[in-house]
Design an enzyme around this catalytic site. Structure first.
Site, PDB file in Angstrom:
ATOM      1  N   SER A 261      -3.196  -6.724   4.109  1.00 30.60           N
ATOM      2  CA  SER A 261      -3.513  -5.323   3.840  1.00 30.60           C
ATOM      3  C   SER A 261      -4.816  -4.982   4.557  1.00 30.60           C
ATOM      4  O   SER A 261      -5.847  -5.622   4.319  1.00 30.60           O
ATOM      5  CB  SER A 261      -3.655  -5.141   2.322  1.00 30.60           C
ATOM      6  OG  SER A 261      -4.073  -3.832   2.022  1.00 30.60           O
TER       7      SER A 261
ATOM      8  N   LYS B 188      -0.034  -4.150   6.720  1.00 35.38           N
ATOM      9  CA  LYS B 188      -0.048  -2.911   5.923  1.00 35.38           C
ATOM     10  C   LYS B 188      -1.353  -2.190   6.215  1.00 35.38           C
ATOM     11  O   LYS B 188      -2.429  -2.776   6.109  1.00 35.38           O
ATOM     12  CB  LYS B 188       0.072  -3.288   4.437  1.00 35.38           C
ATOM     13  CG  LYS B 188      -0.442  -2.272   3.439  1.00 35.38           C
ATOM     14  CD  LYS B 188      -0.040  -2.662   2.021  1.00 35.38           C
ATOM     15  CE  LYS B 188      -1.123  -2.353   1.010  1.00 35.38           C
ATOM     16  NZ  LYS B 188      -0.742  -2.783  -0.358  1.00 35.38           N
ATOM     17  N   LEU B 189      -1.226  -0.933   6.585  1.00 39.63           N
ATOM     18  CA  LEU B 189      -2.423  -0.124   6.854  1.00 39.63           C
ATOM     19  C   LEU B 189      -2.686   0.786   5.676  1.00 39.63           C
ATOM     20  O   LEU B 189      -1.789   1.496   5.202  1.00 39.63           O
ATOM     21  CB  LEU B 189      -2.218   0.741   8.108  1.00 39.63           C
ATOM     22  CG  LEU B 189      -1.856   0.028   9.404  1.00 39.63           C
ATOM     23  CD1 LEU B 189      -1.723   1.056  10.536  1.00 39.63           C
ATOM     24  CD2 LEU B 189      -2.905  -1.022   9.776  1.00 39.63           C
ATOM     25  N   LYS B 190      -3.927   0.791   5.216  1.00 32.28           N
ATOM     26  CA  LYS B 190      -4.325   1.759   4.192  1.00 32.28           C
ATOM     27  C   LYS B 190      -4.455   3.112   4.875  1.00 32.28           C
ATOM     28  O   LYS B 190      -5.051   3.198   5.963  1.00 32.28           O
ATOM     29  CB  LYS B 190      -5.671   1.343   3.588  1.00 32.28           C
ATOM     30  CG  LYS B 190      -5.566   0.093   2.708  1.00 32.28           C
ATOM     31  CD  LYS B 190      -4.770   0.395   1.464  1.00 32.28           C
ATOM     32  CE  LYS B 190      -4.910  -0.697   0.424  1.00 32.28           C
ATOM     33  NZ  LYS B 190      -4.160  -0.389  -0.797  1.00 32.28           N
TER      34      LYS B 190
ATOM     35  N   ASP C 259      -0.025   2.258   3.008  1.00 31.23           N
ATOM     36  CA  ASP C 259      -0.305   2.411   1.574  1.00 31.23           C
ATOM     37  C   ASP C 259      -1.317   3.538   1.384  1.00 31.23           C
ATOM     38  O   ASP C 259      -2.449   3.446   1.862  1.00 31.23           O
ATOM     39  CB  ASP C 259      -0.863   1.098   1.006  1.00 31.23           C
ATOM     40  CG  ASP C 259      -1.065   1.138  -0.499  1.00 31.23           C
ATOM     41  OD1 ASP C 259      -0.794   2.184  -1.128  1.00 31.23           O
ATOM     42  OD2 ASP C 259      -1.503   0.112  -1.055  1.00 31.23           O
TER      43      ASP C 259
ATOM     44  N   ASN D 254      -2.253   4.834  -1.696  1.00 33.81           N
ATOM     45  CA  ASN D 254      -2.937   4.810  -2.989  1.00 33.81           C
ATOM     46  C   ASN D 254      -3.046   6.205  -3.619  1.00 33.81           C
ATOM     47  O   ASN D 254      -4.115   6.641  -4.035  1.00 33.81           O
ATOM     48  CB  ASN D 254      -4.319   4.150  -2.890  1.00 33.81           C
ATOM     49  CG  ASN D 254      -4.231   2.644  -2.709  1.00 33.81           C
ATOM     50  OD1 ASN D 254      -4.528   2.128  -1.636  1.00 33.81           O
ATOM     51  ND2 ASN D 254      -3.788   1.938  -3.736  1.00 33.81           N
TER      52      ASN D 254
ATOM     53  N   GLU E   9       3.843   3.186   0.770  1.00 33.01           N
ATOM     54  CA  GLU E   9       3.529   2.788  -0.600  1.00 33.01           C
ATOM     55  C   GLU E   9       2.725   3.887  -1.300  1.00 33.01           C
ATOM     56  O   GLU E   9       1.730   4.375  -0.750  1.00 33.01           O
ATOM     57  CB  GLU E   9       2.736   1.475  -0.532  1.00 33.01           C
ATOM     58  CG  GLU E   9       2.337   0.864  -1.853  1.00 33.01           C
ATOM     59  CD  GLU E   9       1.598  -0.472  -1.648  1.00 33.01           C
ATOM     60  OE1 GLU E   9       1.683  -1.060  -0.540  1.00 33.01           O
ATOM     61  OE2 GLU E   9       0.925  -0.911  -2.589  1.00 33.01           O
TER      62      GLU E   9
ATOM     63  N   ASP F 294       3.687   1.519  -6.305  1.00 36.21           N
ATOM     64  CA  ASP F 294       2.709   0.537  -6.781  1.00 36.21           C
ATOM     65  C   ASP F 294       2.155   1.086  -8.101  1.00 36.21           C
ATOM     66  O   ASP F 294       2.704   0.806  -9.188  1.00 36.21           O
ATOM     67  CB  ASP F 294       1.629   0.355  -5.698  1.00 36.21           C
ATOM     68  CG  ASP F 294       0.449  -0.516  -6.111  1.00 36.21           C
ATOM     69  OD1 ASP F 294       0.368  -0.909  -7.289  1.00 36.21           O
ATOM     70  OD2 ASP F 294      -0.434  -0.805  -5.276  1.00 36.21           O
TER      71      ASP F 294
ATOM     72  N   LYS G  79       2.824  -6.142  -8.996  1.00 38.92           N
ATOM     73  CA  LYS G  79       1.528  -6.786  -9.245  1.00 38.92           C
ATOM     74  C   LYS G  79       1.526  -7.184 -10.704  1.00 38.92           C
ATOM     75  O   LYS G  79       1.547  -6.309 -11.589  1.00 38.92           O
ATOM     76  CB  LYS G  79       0.378  -5.805  -9.005  1.00 38.92           C
ATOM     77  CG  LYS G  79       0.168  -5.424  -7.557  1.00 38.92           C
ATOM     78  CD  LYS G  79      -0.988  -4.434  -7.443  1.00 38.92           C
ATOM     79  CE  LYS G  79      -1.184  -4.008  -6.004  1.00 38.92           C
ATOM     80  NZ  LYS G  79      -2.144  -2.888  -5.910  1.00 38.92           N
TER      81      LYS G  79
ATOM     82  N   GLY H 151      -1.210  -7.396  -4.171  1.00 39.72           N
ATOM     83  CA  GLY H 151      -2.427  -8.160  -4.432  1.00 39.72           C
ATOM     84  C   GLY H 151      -3.529  -7.231  -4.892  1.00 39.72           C
ATOM     85  O   GLY H 151      -3.439  -6.008  -4.732  1.00 39.72           O
TER      86      GLY H 151
END
Ligand code: OSB
Ligand code: MG
Length: 366
Positions: A133, A159-161, A187, A189, A212, A237, A261, A289
């Site tokens: 990540s 995975k790129l934020k 992702d 968030n 995500e 998530d 998770k 994670g």
């Protein structure tokens, strides 16, 4: 076997580099460890709550508080992993705190019976493919260097934020630099709203494995709408805190992939139930994670070895996070981590290292 007492231990783990997401930047991982002691064995659990309630409502001080005030006093004295969830169920929420306590009981119990986490959970593999990540960076150049180094190390998926202002441009740059064969996902968030649907559809050009948690935690219906207006598969998530949530999300069509998770969902047993449910419905899962130390990582890698974990997880090597882990380091081998096969977690914290990073300990006799 009776539990004689429980230690709450707070450690401060400097990260090798700051980790930036759409909700904040982490430079030191502030971790609460739970150690369950019995006359025959002790067991460890890692609480994945972060120092501030930005990823979810939980945070480390609150986890320590609810453990000492409510969860530990309600814990059955007899060491029985299956009894932990039901005994803690009357207390709402605080799943990360509950998960840590259950994991410590499970570890102690398995160390006594000699069984590994992997075997107990039903793992079918002895190594798992690993993704990484990658946080939000100051520039695209810096991102490309960082991704390049991870690809060089052997990570099989990146995975790129992302977040508003850092999405299409960095994703395009990574896709162009590393080619169409790189397994790539993003992702958010929870950083977008349904009003951004047209913008998020621009990511469809880059053949991503998934996006995500694009929308808010409690927006299952909106995720279902978004899923119908973009081609990129939606993975949840933050929205999935239990098997019941997973069932709701699947029946609404809110996601086609779930990031599991164990901390977020209240423990490894609930995580396995989500795995079983998703597998029965043909929904792919992978192991997320929370910047865990080797203690949490050992259990996550065991979980990731279950048959429904068909996508590489955020189960990276110790060195991606810390210069010195509290356990012997997890090391990448051909893009994989070996699943520990010793009793319980199969790894032990190194006492000297643990003492150096410890900031507080508290002993609770039962
Ligand atoms: O959303 O998956 C997330 C880390 C902390 C909090 C939330 C998330 C993450 C990660 C890192 O993406 C995963 C890892 O490498 O542990
Ligand atoms: Mg996530």
């Amino acid at each position: 076997m009776e539990i004689t007492g429980i230690e709450l231990r707070r450690i401060a783990m400097p990260l090798v580099a700051p980790f930036r997401t759409s909700f904040g930047t982490e430079t030191t991982r502030d971790v609460l460890l739970v150690r369950v002691v019995t006359p025959e064995a002790e067991g460890w659990g890692e609480c994945v709550a972060m120092s501030e309630p930005l990823y979810s409502s939980e945070y480390v001080d609150a986890a320590a508080d609810v453990l000492r005030r409510f969860l530990i006093p309600a814990l059955p004295r007899e060491l029985d992993p299956q009894a932990v969830g039901p005994a803690l169920a009357p207390f709402k929420g605080h799943r990360m705190a509950k998960a840590a306590l259950e994991a410590a009981v499970l570890d102690a119990s398995l160390r006594i019976t000699g069984e590994s986490f992997a075997r107990y959970l039903g793992a079918t593999r002895d190594r798992v493919p690993c993704g990484v990540s990658v946080g939000i960076m100051g520039s695209v150049a810096e991102l490309l260097d960082t991704v390049g180094a991870y690809v060089e190390e052997g990570y099989v998926r990146v995975k790129l934020k992302i977040g508003p202002g850092w999405d299409v441009t960095p994703v395009r740059a990574v896709r162009e630099r590393f080619g169409e064969d790189l397994l790539l996902q993003v992702d958010a968030n929870a950083a977008y709203t349904l009003a951004d649907a047209r913008h998020l559809a621009r990511l469809d050009d880059f053949d991503l494995l998934l996006i995500e948690q694009p929308l808010a935690d409690d927006d299952l219906v909106q995720h279902a709408r978004l899923a119908r207006s973009i081609r990129t598969p939606i993975c949840l998530d933050e929205s999935i805190e239990s098997a019941a949530h997973a069932a709701a999300a699947i029946s609404l069509g809110a996601c086609s992939v779930v990031n599991i998770k164990p901390g977020r969902v209240g423990g490894y047993l609930e995580a396995r139930r989500i795995h079983d449910l998703c597998r029965a419905h043909g929904v792919a899962v992978w192991c997320g994670g929370m910047l865990e130390t080797g203690i949490g990582r050992a259990a996550n890698v065991a979980l990731a070895a279950l048959p429904g974990f068909t996508l590489p997880g955020d189960t990276s090597a110790s060195r991606r996070y810390f210069h010195t882990d509290v356990t012997p380091p997890f090391e990448l081998d051909g893009g994989h981590l070996d699943v520990p096969d010793g009793p319980g977690l199969g790894v032990d914290p190194v006492p000297d290292v643990l003492d150096k990073v410890t900031t507080a300990t508290e002993w609770i006799s039962l």
